[in-house]
Design an enzyme around this catalytic site. Structure first.
Site, PDB file in Angstrom:
ATOM      1  N   CYS A   7      17.852 -21.851  -7.079  1.00  0.00           N
ATOM      2  CA  CYS A   7      18.420 -20.545  -7.426  1.00  0.00           C
ATOM      3  C   CYS A   7      19.326 -20.731  -8.625  1.00  0.00           C
ATOM      4  O   CYS A   7      19.225 -21.743  -9.331  1.00  0.00           O
ATOM      5  CB  CYS A   7      19.129 -19.907  -6.232  1.00  0.00           C
ATOM      6  SG  CYS A   7      20.572 -20.803  -5.637  1.00  0.00           S
ATOM      7  N   ASN A  10      23.124 -22.507  -6.784  1.00  0.00           N
ATOM      8  CA  ASN A  10      22.988 -23.475  -5.672  1.00  0.00           C
ATOM      9  C   ASN A  10      24.147 -23.375  -4.684  1.00  0.00           C
ATOM     10  O   ASN A  10      24.525 -24.384  -4.063  1.00  0.00           O
ATOM     11  CB  ASN A  10      22.813 -24.915  -6.187  1.00  0.00           C
ATOM     12  CG  ASN A  10      22.320 -25.921  -5.141  1.00  0.00           C
ATOM     13  OD1 ASN A  10      22.587 -27.120  -5.231  1.00  0.00           O
ATOM     14  ND2 ASN A  10      21.601 -25.461  -4.141  1.00  0.00           N
ATOM     15  N   CYS A  12      24.403 -20.029  -2.859  1.00  0.00           N
ATOM     16  CA  CYS A  12      24.067 -18.925  -1.946  1.00  0.00           C
ATOM     17  C   CYS A  12      22.625 -19.037  -1.433  1.00  0.00           C
ATOM     18  O   CYS A  12      22.387 -19.446  -0.297  1.00  0.00           O
ATOM     19  CB  CYS A  12      24.271 -17.566  -2.609  1.00  0.00           C
ATOM     20  SG  CYS A  12      25.995 -17.223  -3.051  1.00  0.00           S
ATOM     21  N   ARG A  13      21.656 -18.681  -2.270  1.00  0.00           N
ATOM     22  CA  ARG A  13      20.274 -18.567  -1.780  1.00  0.00           C
ATOM     23  C   ARG A  13      19.595 -19.896  -1.496  1.00  0.00           C
ATOM     24  O   ARG A  13      19.023 -20.087  -0.412  1.00  0.00           O
ATOM     25  CB  ARG A  13      19.438 -17.754  -2.782  1.00  0.00           C
ATOM     26  CG  ARG A  13      19.856 -16.303  -2.875  1.00  0.00           C
ATOM     27  CD  ARG A  13      19.279 -15.635  -4.095  1.00  0.00           C
ATOM     28  NE  ARG A  13      19.849 -16.189  -5.320  1.00  0.00           N
ATOM     29  CZ  ARG A  13      19.472 -15.881  -6.549  1.00  0.00           C
ATOM     30  NH1 ARG A  13      18.466 -15.033  -6.714  1.00  0.00           N
ATOM     31  NH2 ARG A  13      20.062 -16.415  -7.594  1.00  0.00           N
ATOM     32  N   SER A  14      19.621 -20.821  -2.466  1.00  0.00           N
ATOM     33  CA  SER A  14      18.843 -22.047  -2.248  1.00  0.00           C
ATOM     34  C   SER A  14      19.423 -22.967  -1.167  1.00  0.00           C
ATOM     35  O   SER A  14      18.650 -23.562  -0.413  1.00  0.00           O
ATOM     36  CB  SER A  14      18.559 -22.793  -3.557  1.00  0.00           C
ATOM     37  OG  SER A  14      19.726 -23.272  -4.164  1.00  0.00           O
ATOM     38  N   ASP A 123      19.974 -11.903  -5.578  1.00  0.00           N
ATOM     39  CA  ASP A 123      21.221 -12.658  -5.630  1.00  0.00           C
ATOM     40  C   ASP A 123      22.300 -11.916  -4.840  1.00  0.00           C
ATOM     41  O   ASP A 123      22.658 -10.793  -5.201  1.00  0.00           O
ATOM     42  CB  ASP A 123      21.631 -12.792  -7.100  1.00  0.00           C
ATOM     43  CG  ASP A 123      22.805 -13.730  -7.289  1.00  0.00           C
ATOM     44  OD1 ASP A 123      23.466 -14.065  -6.289  1.00  0.00           O
ATOM     45  OD2 ASP A 123      23.049 -14.119  -8.438  1.00  0.00           O
TER      46      ASP A 123
HETATM   47  P1  4NP Z   1      22.932 -18.262  -5.991  1.00  0.00           P
HETATM   48  O1  4NP Z   1      24.078 -17.178  -6.274  1.00  0.00           O
HETATM   49  O2  4NP Z   1      22.121 -18.393  -7.252  1.00  0.00           O
HETATM   50  O3  4NP Z   1      22.148 -17.654  -4.873  1.00  0.00           O
HETATM   51  O4  4NP Z   1      23.647 -19.532  -5.608  1.00  0.00           O
HETATM   52  C1  4NP Z   1      24.938 -17.294  -7.375  1.00  0.00           C
HETATM   53  C2  4NP Z   1      26.095 -18.015  -7.237  1.00  0.00           C
HETATM   54  C3  4NP Z   1      26.963 -18.111  -8.303  1.00  0.00           C
HETATM   55  C4  4NP Z   1      26.663 -17.505  -9.498  1.00  0.00           C
HETATM   56  C5  4NP Z   1      25.482 -16.808  -9.639  1.00  0.00           C
HETATM   57  C6  4NP Z   1      24.620 -16.705  -8.568  1.00  0.00           C
HETATM   58  N1  4NP Z   1      27.577 -17.582 -10.584  1.00  0.00           N
HETATM   59  O5  4NP Z   1      27.302 -16.972 -11.628  1.00  0.00           O
HETATM   60  O6  4NP Z   1      28.594 -18.270 -10.469  1.00  0.00           O
END
Ligand code: 4NP
Length: 154
Positions: A7, A10, A12-14, A123
């Protein structure tokens, strides 16, 4: 068989996918056959544990992802993994942009294994808790599909 979930951050989703899929692997008795990791396109959260909301949502389903540590996607991953499974089209585009001419991995949106070839795991970072529950619902379904797929081709 090595599976890598990707994702953006790294956190939240993955990592949620890593936790859910690892439990599905254990329930199918495939721990000896399947290795699971996750990573992010960006480097903002390298070394960090998953987002507290992702940890809490996973824990509500009996899955502890608190020990995971974020790392960034790298070019070596193309040859280290059999499946590279991005959560959305942005991740897919970024991976394709780094793709060597020849490599080992099959690259596919994760929700293709939930019967949604165009599907994206949204997201949840800037949304509320409900977003994390929706993410887990999608990931659980795709994890079942991926287990079925691996058992069919193995
Ligand atoms: P993820 O979510 O891709 O599911 O881990 C996000 C976590 C942090 C950010 C973007 C998406 N960020 O921009 O910090």
């Amino acid at each position: 068989m090595k599976v890598l979930f990707v994702c953006l951050g790294n956190i939240c989703r993955s990592p949620s996918a890593e936790g859910v899929f690892r439990r599905a692997v254990a329930q199918a008795g495939l721990e000896q056959q399947i290795t699971v990791e996750s990573c992010g396109i960006g480097d903002w959260h390298v070394g960090h544990p998953p987002d507290e909301r992702a940890q809490a949502a996973a824990m509500r389903r009996g899955i502890d992802i608190g020990g995971l540590v974020a790392r960034q996607f790298s070019r070596e991953d193309f040859d280290d993994f059999d499946f590279i499974l991005p959560m959305d089209y942005g991740n897919l585009r970024d991976i394709r942009g780094m793709e060597p001419d020849d490599h080992r991995a099959r690259i596919e949106l994760f929700l293709a294994f939930a019967g949604m070839p165009q599907g994206e795991v949204p997201d949840p970072y800037y949304g509320g808790d409900r977003g994390f529950e929706d993410v887990l619902d999608m990931i659980e379904e795709a994890s079942r599909g991926l287990i079925d797929h691996i058992q069919t081709v193995a």
